[in-house]
Scaffold this motif. Structure first.
Motif, PDB file in Angstrom:
ATOM      1  N   ALA A 276      -4.206  31.855  14.610  1.00  0.00           N
ATOM      2  CA  ALA A 276      -3.094  31.382  15.434  1.00  0.00           C
ATOM      3  C   ALA A 276      -3.488  30.376  16.515  1.00  0.00           C
ATOM      4  N   PRO A 277      -4.543  30.617  17.325  1.00  0.00           N
ATOM      5  CA  PRO A 277      -4.835  29.660  18.416  1.00  0.00           C
ATOM      6  C   PRO A 277      -5.120  28.250  17.911  1.00  0.00           C
ATOM      7  N   LYS A 278      -5.969  28.125  16.904  1.00  0.00           N
ATOM      8  CA  LYS A 278      -6.307  26.801  16.388  1.00  0.00           C
ATOM      9  C   LYS A 278      -5.119  26.141  15.698  1.00  0.00           C
ATOM     10  N   LEU A 279      -4.313  26.948  15.019  1.00  0.00           N
ATOM     11  CA  LEU A 279      -3.141  26.399  14.344  1.00  0.00           C
ATOM     12  C   LEU A 279      -2.117  25.900  15.363  1.00  0.00           C
ATOM     13  N   ARG A 280      -1.883  26.652  16.427  1.00  0.00           N
ATOM     14  CA  ARG A 280      -0.965  26.205  17.477  1.00  0.00           C
ATOM     15  C   ARG A 280      -1.454  24.901  18.076  1.00  0.00           C
ATOM     16  N   PHE A 282      -3.320  22.659  16.621  1.00  0.00           N
ATOM     17  CA  PHE A 282      -3.138  21.595  15.632  1.00  0.00           C
ATOM     18  C   PHE A 282      -1.678  21.131  15.585  1.00  0.00           C
ATOM     19  N   ILE A 283      -0.743  22.088  15.577  1.00  0.00           N
ATOM     20  CA  ILE A 283       0.684  21.744  15.513  1.00  0.00           C
ATOM     21  C   ILE A 283       1.087  20.997  16.775  1.00  0.00           C
ATOM     22  N   ALA A 284       0.596  21.430  17.936  1.00  0.00           N
ATOM     23  CA  ALA A 284       0.914  20.734  19.175  1.00  0.00           C
ATOM     24  C   ALA A 284       0.423  19.300  19.143  1.00  0.00           C
ATOM     25  N   GLY A 285      -0.765  19.070  18.557  1.00  0.00           N
ATOM     26  CA  GLY A 285      -1.288  17.714  18.426  1.00  0.00           C
ATOM     27  C   GLY A 285      -0.422  16.840  17.537  1.00  0.00           C
ATOM     28  N   LEU A 286       0.108  17.427  16.474  1.00  0.00           N
ATOM     29  CA  LEU A 286       0.970  16.670  15.575  1.00  0.00           C
ATOM     30  C   LEU A 286       2.285  16.269  16.236  1.00  0.00           C
ATOM     31  N   MET A 287       2.753  17.070  17.194  1.00  0.00           N
ATOM     32  CA  MET A 287       4.040  16.838  17.820  1.00  0.00           C
ATOM     33  C   MET A 287       3.974  15.806  18.950  1.00  0.00           C
ATOM     34  N   LYS A 288       2.774  15.391  19.307  1.00  0.00           N
ATOM     35  CA  LYS A 288       2.650  14.422  20.409  1.00  0.00           C
ATOM     36  C   LYS A 288       3.147  13.061  19.981  1.00  0.00           C
TER      37      LYS A 288
END
Length: 288
Positions: A276-280, A282-288
């Motif tokens: 979960a931590p690394k995936l969150r 990664f997803i946050a990076g994609l949303m920038k």
């Protein structure tokens, strides 16, 4: 009678996932590190039903192999000292008494269930669709439905509210709420248009059915797509007495279509502490 058997109709082609499902059943697509169908089998077992009847077709051998003993794999894991993985693959192989029957033609859900008639016999049984996953950390959805069945001794169907514009994708029921998520059903329509749908309560892939359903499936005529719809046979059950729906509280994940499957992969990944931590991040990076 207590419900002791469950039917899993898993003979479909999985065309929505082609070419991935050309040689692999869609039910075997992974959610993190387990195939979709294993989550559903575990729900069934956790609900107290140990006897499972898989209705399969050609190119579904991977399902049988997954729930069977693999001596070669176990030997390799033992030799390499991977005791945790060895224990897990043995658990999967021994988790249930499974019987396999063939649906020789893909003639719809009703026909698939009819193929299990001899294996089920003259007793009530559950039906679980192998690509409908329900996450409920409190209690399995099927276990909740069995409690309703024990209370009323009548058929029980899992229900979910869906957006009005999506009713054309589901079997839809009408009825009245009785409290605690229970609905007394008075009408069923298979994939109705928005203007004639009796509600937005959609039938989801969990059922508890009496043996009489087999006779009604036999009497059901094929639709224009050469399929025998279970909803049509269920409508006949309404003439015998009450049929109950259950608006279950768990999180429903439709793995039978691409977007739903991708949502399920993310959902289960976010429930894994090591992922979960690394995936969150990664997803946050994609949303920038």
């Amino acid at each position: 009678m207590k419900v002791k058997k469950a039917v899993f109709p898993v003979a479909g082609w999985g065309t929505r996932f082609l070419p991935a499902t050309k040689a692999m059943p869609k039910e075997m697509l992974p959610l993190v590190d387990k195939p979709i169908i294993q989550y559903v089998v575990e729900e069934c077992l956790d609900s107290g039903i140990k006897s499972i009847i898989m209705v399969t077709g050609r190119a579904k051998r991977a399902i049988e192999d997954h729930f069977d003993i693999s001596f070669e794999l176990e030997s390799v894991l033992k030799r390499k000292g991977k005791e945790g993985l060895l224990k897990e693959v043995r658990r999967i192989a021994l988790m249930s008494n499974m019987l396999y029957v063939r649906q020789k033609e893909p003639l719809g859900l009703g026909h698939a269930i009819l193929c299990a008639r001899d294996a089920v016999g003259d007793e009530p049984f559950a039906v679980l669709l192998g690509d409908d996953v329900i996450y409920d950390p409190q209690k399995p959805t099927l276990a909740r439905m069995l409690e309703i069945y024990d209370r009323y001794n009548r058929p029980v169907i899992a229900l979910r509210e869906v957006p009005k514009e999506q009713v054309i994708r589901y079997g839809i029921v009408g009825g009245k709420e009785m409290g605690d998520g229970v609905v007394e059903i008075n009408n069923m329509v298979e994939k109705p248009s928005v203007d004639v749908a009796p509600s937005n309560w959609a039938i989801i892939g969990r059922y508890i059915l009496p043996p009489e359903i087999f006779e009604y499936i036999e009497e059901t005529k094929m639709g224009p797509t050469r399929e025998i719809h279970l909803t049509d046979a269920l409508s006949r059950l309404l003439l015998d007495g009450p049929v109950y729906g259950y608006l279950f509280p768990g999180t429903y994940l439709d793995c039978g279509e691409k977007l739903g499957y991708l949502k399920a992969v993310i959902y289960y990944s976010l429930h894994r502490d090591e992922l979960a931590p690394k995936l969150r991040e990664f997803i946050a990076g994609l949303m920038k």
